[in-house]
Design a protein around this motif. Structure first.
Motif, PDB file in Angstrom:
ATOM      1  N   ASP A 169       0.830  -1.205   0.000  1.00 44.64           N
ATOM      2  CA  ASP A 169       0.000   0.000   0.000  1.00 44.64           C
ATOM      3  C   ASP A 169       0.866   1.258   0.000  1.00 44.64           C
ATOM      4  O   ASP A 169       0.574   2.234  -0.703  1.00 44.64           O
ATOM      5  N   TYR A 170       1.913   1.219   0.782  1.00 39.58           N
ATOM      6  CA  TYR A 170       2.831   2.367   0.870  1.00 39.58           C
ATOM      7  C   TYR A 170       3.472   2.644  -0.488  1.00 39.58           C
ATOM      8  O   TYR A 170       3.527   3.796  -0.943  1.00 39.58           O
ATOM      9  N   MET A 171       3.954   1.591  -1.155  1.00 40.95           N
ATOM     10  CA  MET A 171       4.622   1.778  -2.437  1.00 40.95           C
ATOM     11  C   MET A 171       3.651   2.271  -3.509  1.00 40.95           C
ATOM     12  O   MET A 171       4.009   3.078  -4.371  1.00 40.95           O
ATOM     13  N   ILE A 172       2.413   1.785  -3.436  1.00 41.77           N
ATOM     14  CA  ILE A 172       1.397   2.261  -4.367  1.00 41.77           C
ATOM     15  C   ILE A 172       1.127   3.744  -4.130  1.00 41.77           C
ATOM     16  O   ILE A 172       1.030   4.537  -5.073  1.00 41.77           O
ATOM     17  N   ASP A 173       1.019   4.122  -2.852  1.00 45.70           N
ATOM     18  CA  ASP A 173       0.799   5.523  -2.511  1.00 45.70           C
ATOM     19  C   ASP A 173       1.944   6.408  -3.001  1.00 45.70           C
ATOM     20  O   ASP A 173       1.732   7.574  -3.368  1.00 45.70           O
ATOM     21  N   MET A 174       3.157   5.840  -3.010  1.00 47.68           N
ATOM     22  CA  MET A 174       4.317   6.600  -3.461  1.00 47.68           C
ATOM     23  C   MET A 174       4.432   6.625  -4.974  1.00 47.68           C
ATOM     24  O   MET A 174       5.330   7.271  -5.530  1.00 47.68           O
ATOM     25  N   GLY A 175       3.546   5.912  -5.662  1.00 46.19           N
ATOM     26  CA  GLY A 175       3.545   5.934  -7.119  1.00 46.19           C
ATOM     27  C   GLY A 175       4.551   5.011  -7.772  1.00 46.19           C
ATOM     28  O   GLY A 175       4.875   5.176  -8.955  1.00 46.19           O
ATOM     29  N   LEU A 176       5.058   4.018  -7.035  1.00 47.88           N
ATOM     30  CA  LEU A 176       6.029   3.083  -7.609  1.00 47.88           C
ATOM     31  C   LEU A 176       5.326   2.095  -8.536  1.00 47.88           C
ATOM     32  O   LEU A 176       4.253   1.581  -8.212  1.00 47.88           O
ATOM     33  N   LYS A 177       5.939   1.823  -9.672  1.00 45.56           N
ATOM     34  CA  LYS A 177       5.362   0.907 -10.645  1.00 45.56           C
ATOM     35  C   LYS A 177       5.368  -0.528 -10.117  1.00 45.56           C
ATOM     36  O   LYS A 177       6.154  -0.878  -9.246  1.00 45.56           O
ATOM     37  N   LYS A 178       4.496  -1.354 -10.697  1.00 48.49           N
ATOM     38  CA  LYS A 178       4.367  -2.738 -10.255  1.00 48.49           C
ATOM     39  C   LYS A 178       5.681  -3.486 -10.378  1.00 48.49           C
ATOM     40  O   LYS A 178       6.057  -4.262  -9.489  1.00 48.49           O
ATOM     41  N   SER A 179       6.409  -3.277 -11.468  1.00 48.14           N
ATOM     42  CA  SER A 179       7.685  -3.969 -11.671  1.00 48.14           C
ATOM     43  C   SER A 179       8.700  -3.553 -10.617  1.00 48.14           C
ATOM     44  O   SER A 179       9.514  -4.353 -10.157  1.00 48.14           O
ATOM     45  N   THR A 180       8.640  -2.300 -10.211  1.00 44.03           N
ATOM     46  CA  THR A 180       9.546  -1.797  -9.179  1.00 44.03           C
ATOM     47  C   THR A 180       9.163  -2.338  -7.815  1.00 44.03           C
ATOM     48  O   THR A 180      10.024  -2.737  -7.018  1.00 44.03           O
TER      49      THR A 180
END
Length: 232
Positions: A172-183
């Motif tokens: 959830d945190y990474m999604i909120d930060m806008g990181l791509k799925k591959s990342t």
């Protein structure tokens, strides 16, 4: 857990360590693994073990004037990948993912701890939603027990912290930060370790379980604390 708006920006370039190369409050007692926990105390500042055995976050809570202690290394153990995060009394940051296991993993953790001025390891232990331990919990305990003896030789402590839900929080945190799925796929282990540390800091080490080596000489080494560089 802090909201997305309150969280710090994405940390510096991320690294994945492999065996081949390096590429760019609810009150609960602190428990000792081989000891029997006593009944909870109503005094949140009362301790039930030598202060030298307490996690840094707990000592800072008890004595705000205490400025000792090194960095805390969060560890999210996996079957083939282990995530690491680093922090010292404030919001931690993801550090690396180790593609190692067994003795190679343990030696690499010790090397990283030496360079990063770490004196305690906060190892996530998987539990069910209702706090019960699982088959994977036993595996983590076994690894943490072996590693705790090696860490104690240097005066470093190893603790277990309930990590239930931290992987979901990390995603959830990474999604909120806008990181791509591959990342996200390559970094989730380290961000999970960051969430383990966040939980540890947010509850000031309460409920954290010390993995205490059985050898008396190693327990004494923990009491004396980490080796000090006299030239520092």
């Amino acid at each position: 857990m802090p909201t997305a708006a309150a969280r710090p920006p994405v940390p510096p370039p991320f690294r994945i360590f492999s065996s081949y190369k390096i590429s760019p409050h609810v009150h609960s007692k602190l428990r000792v693994r081989f000891g029997k926990p006593s009944a909870p105390s109503s005094d949140s500042k009362k301790v039930d073990m030598p202060v030298e055995f307490l996690p840094n976050a707990r000592r800072r809570k008890i004595d705000p004037t205490w400025h000792g202690g090194g960095f805390s290394l969060g560890v999210d153990l996996g079957s083939s990948r282990t995530g690491l995060a680093l922090g010292k009394g404030y919001t931690p940051r993801p550090l690396a993912v180790l593609e190692l296991s067994g003795q190679k993993l343990e030696l690499r953790l010790l090397e990283i701890a030496e360079k990063a001025e770490v004196d305690e390891f906060i190892v996530g232990i998987p539990k069910s939603y209702d706090g019960k331990e699982t088959v994977q919990s036993n595996k983590v305990r076994s690894i943490a027990g072996r590693f705790a003896a090696k860490a104690a030789e240097r005066g470093w402590r190893v603790y277990l912290q309930d990590e239930h839900g931290t992987t979901v929080d990390a995603l959830d945190y990474m999604i909120d930060m806008g990181l791509k799925k591959s990342t996200r796929r390559g970094k989730v282990d380290a961000y999970s370790a960051m969430m383990v540390l966040e939980r540890y800091f947010s509850i000031s080490g309460l409920g954290t379980e010390l993995v205490l080596p059985k050898q008396l000489e190693l327990q004494e080494r923990l009491r004396r604390g980490p080796y000090r560089d006299l030239d520092f």
